[in-house]
Write a protein that holds these residues in place. Structure first.
Motif, mmCIF file in Angstrom:
data_model
loop_
_atom_site.group_PDB
_atom_site.id
_atom_site.type_symbol
_atom_site.label_atom_id
_atom_site.label_comp_id
_atom_site.label_asym_id
_atom_site.label_seq_id
_atom_site.Cartn_x
_atom_site.Cartn_y
_atom_site.Cartn_z
ATOM 1 N N ALA A 209 66.912 50.748 11.937
ATOM 2 C CA ALA A 209 67.045 52.523 11.458
ATOM 3 C C ALA A 209 67.398 53.147 13.114
ATOM 4 O O ALA A 209 68.196 54.182 13.619
ATOM 5 N N LEU A 210 65.864 52.775 13.291
ATOM 6 C CA LEU A 210 65.448 53.753 14.859
ATOM 7 C C LEU A 210 66.546 53.546 15.688
ATOM 8 O O LEU A 210 66.850 53.623 16.827
ATOM 9 N N LEU A 211 66.714 51.732 16.336
ATOM 10 C CA LEU A 211 67.257 51.179 17.741
ATOM 11 C C LEU A 211 68.637 52.084 17.069
ATOM 12 O O LEU A 211 69.508 52.207 17.449
ATOM 13 N N ALA A 212 69.281 51.351 15.871
ATOM 14 C CA ALA A 212 71.087 52.066 15.314
ATOM 15 C C ALA A 212 71.309 53.649 16.390
ATOM 16 O O ALA A 212 72.083 54.133 16.384
ATOM 17 N N LYS A 213 70.240 54.046 15.366
ATOM 18 C CA LYS A 213 70.374 56.174 15.848
ATOM 19 C C LYS A 213 70.720 56.406 16.959
ATOM 20 O O LYS A 213 70.963 57.516 17.354
ATOM 21 N N SER A 214 69.472 55.859 17.405
ATOM 22 C CA SER A 214 68.875 56.334 19.085
ATOM 23 C C SER A 214 70.157 55.837 19.892
ATOM 24 O O SER A 214 70.730 56.780 20.783
ATOM 25 N N CYS A 215 70.933 54.734 19.629
ATOM 26 C CA CYS A 215 72.156 54.262 20.018
ATOM 27 C C CYS A 215 73.030 55.288 19.944
ATOM 28 O O CYS A 215 74.277 55.504 20.633
#
Length: 364
Positions: A209-215
């Motif tokens: 979730a953190l990486l996906a939403k940061s992208c």
């Protein structure tokens, strides 16, 4: 993997080892570091976490910020932001670099917080109680400090949608870790009674979730369309899922492995093996006393914690369909990440993102 990361760092012109440098050089964190040194000689896990940041030989800890920078460069400026191109360095906006730092600070804060030990489960061999209590205090304070810095920097971006995205990612992390800890605290719960679909949901919360939403947030900062934002989200989600599956598979695909305890009964190959075998047959296999268990030195652990039983389970999973199915699933997520990249224009940054996927979907 290390070569892929090294080449990617050259493309963004921003070594990930410097990702959180501004925060790490602050007087407050320097004071915390001085206090953490008092834990040297103890068995508190915060020390291992600190060593991991210094000696990250596998380049795994700060991978998230690097991906955010790469996808920012791959997307480039949008037509709505052409007037702000003077704010770009190496094809990346300063706000996107700040976002990459924020992503790393959040991830680091949660790693530090996970070093908190349960005082009630400590044994005499774990060392003096006061050392563990002091270590817990330092883990809480230093993790809170990093998270507070991340939230402050997030507010300074002055973009409500980005704040909403990253805040929801923090909520996902908390939810995922809470579920993980609540299940592991149940004495009789040897493995979760979940299928691979539920496993994916939990892994998304804890790892993706953190990486996906940061992208996605990086695309929002550059004012890209909703379609491009969704493609960035899909890449971050599926690449990190592949990365987790690759990590879960290592104890089963390495040609030589002396550490038979280095896998989780709730890892993807074990979950898939359980699906093929059936829940009852899997639990019976876990609880069955090992024929060699009587030869184990020292006090006899419960069957599901015996090294001999773990070795037998590892061999059983290798012989079954769980490993090959996990490899197929890893490559499936990798292909979905590569498909999302097709919407970005050809560039060295896009190639680097594709190489990252290839590195985590390649098996011996």
């Amino acid at each position: 993997w290390s070569q892929v990361v090294s080449e990617a760092e050259k493309i963004v012109g921003y070594p990930t080892s410097f990702m959180s440098l501004r925060c790490l050089l602050s007087d407050e964190l320097s004071n915390i570091a001085m206090q953490v040194r008092k834990l040297v000689g103890t068995k508190h896990p915060l020390l291992d976490t600190a060593r991991g940041f210094v000696y990250d030989s596998r380049n795994n800890l700060q991978m998230r910020g690097l991906v955010v920078l790469l996808i920012s460069k791959a997307a480039g400026p949008s037509t709505a932001e052409l007037s702000f191109q003077h704010d770009m360095v190496s094809g990346i906006y300063s706000s996107q670099r700040s976002l990459a730092e924020i992503t790393e600070l959040i991830h680091t804060a949660f790693l530090v917080h996970r070093g908190i030990v349960n005082i009630g489960e400590l044994k005499s061999c774990d060392g003096p109680l006061k050392d563990m209590q002091f270590g817990n205090k330092m883990a809480v304070l230093s993790g809170d400090f990093l998270l507070a810095n991340a939230c402050t920097s997030l507010a300074q971006l002055q973009n409500t949608k980005v704040v909403e995205l990253i805040s929801s990612a923090i909520g996902d992390l908390v939810q995922g870790i809470y579920y993980e800890n609540s299940k592991s605290s149940e004495e009789n719960c040897l493995t979760d009674d979940i299928g691979i679909s539920r496993w994916k949901e939990q892994v998304f919360l804890r790892h993706s979730a953190l990486l996906a939403k940061s992208c996605q947030a990086a695309m929002e900062l550059a004012k890209h369309s909703a379609e491009i934002q969704d493609m960035a989200f899909q890449y971050g989600k599926h690449m990190s899922m592949s990365h987790k599956l690759h990590s879960d598979l290592q104890p089963f695909v390495k040609e030589t492995s002396s550490d038979t305890m280095a896998f989780s009964l709730n890892s993807a190959p074990a979950i898939l093996h359980q699906e093929f075998r059936g829940r009852e047959a899997w639990l019976k296999q876990i609880r069955e006393p090992c024929a060699r268990r009587g030869n184990c030195a020292g006090p006899k652990p419960p069957p599901h914690r015996c090294a001999c039983v773990f070795q037998q389970l590892q061999e059983a999973i290798k012989a079954g369909k769980g490993v090959t199915s996990a490899i197929d699933l890893c490559r499936c997520h990798g292909n979905r990440a590569l498909a999302a990249l097709e919407r970005f224009p050809p560039s060295e940054a896009r190639d680097a993102l594709a190489n990252i996927v290839c590195a985590v979907t390649r098996f011996p």
